[in-house]
Design a protein around this motif. Structure first.
Motif, PDB file in Angstrom:
ATOM      1  N   THR A  43       0.848  -1.186   0.000  1.00 53.47           N
ATOM      2  CA  THR A  43       0.000   0.000   0.000  1.00 53.47           C
ATOM      3  C   THR A  43       0.882   1.234   0.000  1.00 53.47           C
ATOM      4  N   GLU A  44       0.263   2.386  -0.077  1.00 56.57           N
ATOM      5  CA  GLU A  44       0.986   3.644   0.079  1.00 56.57           C
ATOM      6  C   GLU A  44       0.755   4.220   1.478  1.00 56.57           C
ATOM      7  N   ASP A  45       0.282   3.382   2.398  1.00 57.48           N
ATOM      8  CA  ASP A  45       0.156   3.768   3.806  1.00 57.48           C
ATOM      9  C   ASP A  45       1.479   3.474   4.505  1.00 57.48           C
ATOM     10  N   GLN A  66       7.655   0.813  11.617  1.00 57.45           N
ATOM     11  CA  GLN A  66       8.176   1.549  10.468  1.00 57.45           C
ATOM     12  C   GLN A  66       8.208   0.737   9.176  1.00 57.45           C
ATOM     13  N   VAL A  67       7.042   0.311   8.721  1.00 59.79           N
ATOM     14  CA  VAL A  67       6.959  -0.431   7.471  1.00 59.79           C
ATOM     15  C   VAL A  67       6.686   0.571   6.355  1.00 59.79           C
ATOM     16  N   SER A  68       7.659   0.747   5.485  1.00 60.47           N
ATOM     17  CA  SER A  68       7.601   1.740   4.413  1.00 60.47           C
ATOM     18  C   SER A  68       6.468   1.483   3.433  1.00 60.47           C
ATOM     19  N   GLU A  69       6.074   2.547   2.762  1.00 63.21           N
ATOM     20  CA  GLU A  69       5.113   2.452   1.685  1.00 63.21           C
ATOM     21  C   GLU A  69       5.726   1.630   0.549  1.00 63.21           C
ATOM     22  N   VAL A  98      -1.525   3.235  11.157  1.00 56.42           N
ATOM     23  CA  VAL A  98      -1.090   3.918   9.949  1.00 56.42           C
ATOM     24  C   VAL A  98      -1.065   5.418  10.201  1.00 56.42           C
ATOM     25  N   GLY A  99       0.001   6.058   9.762  1.00 55.95           N
ATOM     26  CA  GLY A  99       0.111   7.511   9.864  1.00 55.95           C
ATOM     27  C   GLY A  99       1.310   7.983   9.066  1.00 55.95           C
ATOM     28  N   PHE A 135       0.587  -6.372   4.052  1.00 57.50           N
ATOM     29  CA  PHE A 135      -0.450  -5.353   4.084  1.00 57.50           C
ATOM     30  C   PHE A 135      -0.864  -5.026   2.650  1.00 57.50           C
ATOM     31  N   PHE A 136      -2.189  -4.974   2.417  1.00 56.72           N
ATOM     32  CA  PHE A 136      -2.744  -4.735   1.090  1.00 56.72           C
ATOM     33  C   PHE A 136      -3.724  -3.564   1.122  1.00 56.72           C
ATOM     34  N   PRO A 137      -4.073  -3.026  -0.060  1.00 61.41           N
ATOM     35  CA  PRO A 137      -5.062  -1.946  -0.115  1.00 61.41           C
ATOM     36  C   PRO A 137      -6.396  -2.350   0.529  1.00 61.41           C
TER      37      PRO A 137
END
Length: 175
Positions: A43-45, A66-69, A98-99, A135-137
């Motif tokens: 994702t982009e989260d 801290q899991v990057s986008e 998420v933030g 993690f997925f959309p």
């Protein structure tokens, strides 16, 4: 036969984790497995943190930060825990927050999902088990146990996400 820096770094991390945890049984009683968690984010989260609970809501101690986008590599830059968690076929609850990178913690959003753990584990002392949290959309998540040989030039498991080798290859839920 060249070997990439990402592959060497991955194997080095894997060997360190396995050597630190050697002596823990790979598969424990009650269908629990001792393993570290790796996170792959499609994702982009920005996943500030995540943790794994048992189906009844007990903390397992397995967590990460801290899991990057996906566009920034899609893997964790922070500590990934090692713990005993429910094994293949059992249900776990994944909770994640998420933030944005610089957002105040009060603005982070929390999500949780019950998922059935898929994959396979190994009891061979020359292999290592690990749990990949993906993690997925649309706030979807999955958990899969994967094992690999703990040898520097062993063939990697095809189930390991390409993100861990530095390749941004998109994966879909259920693949």
């Amino acid at each position: 036969m060249g070997i990439s820096f990402a592959r060497i770094a991955y194997l080095s991390l894997f060997i360190v984790v396995m050597s630190l945890t050697y002596g823990c049984a790979s598969v424990q009683s009650r269908g629990y497995v001792s393993a570290p968690a790796w996170a792959a984010n499609y994702t982009e989260d920005y996943v500030q943190e995540f943790w794994v609970l048992t189906e009844s809501g007990q903390r397992t101690g397995l967590e990460g930060i801290q899991v990057s986008e996906f566009s920034r590599g899609g893997t964790s830059g922070g500590h990934m825990g090692y713990a005993s968690v429910p094994g293949v076929g059992q249900t776990i609850k994944v909770v994640w927050r998420v933030g944005g990178h610089n957002d105040a913690e009060a603005t982070w959003k929390t999500f949780s999902k019950d998922v059935v753990v898929k994959g396979e584990t190994s009891n061979d002392p020359e292999t290592g088990n690990f749990l990949i949290i993906r993690f997925f959309p649309q706030h979807e998540v999955e958990a899969e146990f994967v094992w690999e040989w703990a040898k520097p030039y062993a063939k990697s498991s095809p189930r390991v996400d390409q993100l861990f080798y530095g390749h941004r290859v998109m994966r879909q839920l259920g693949e």
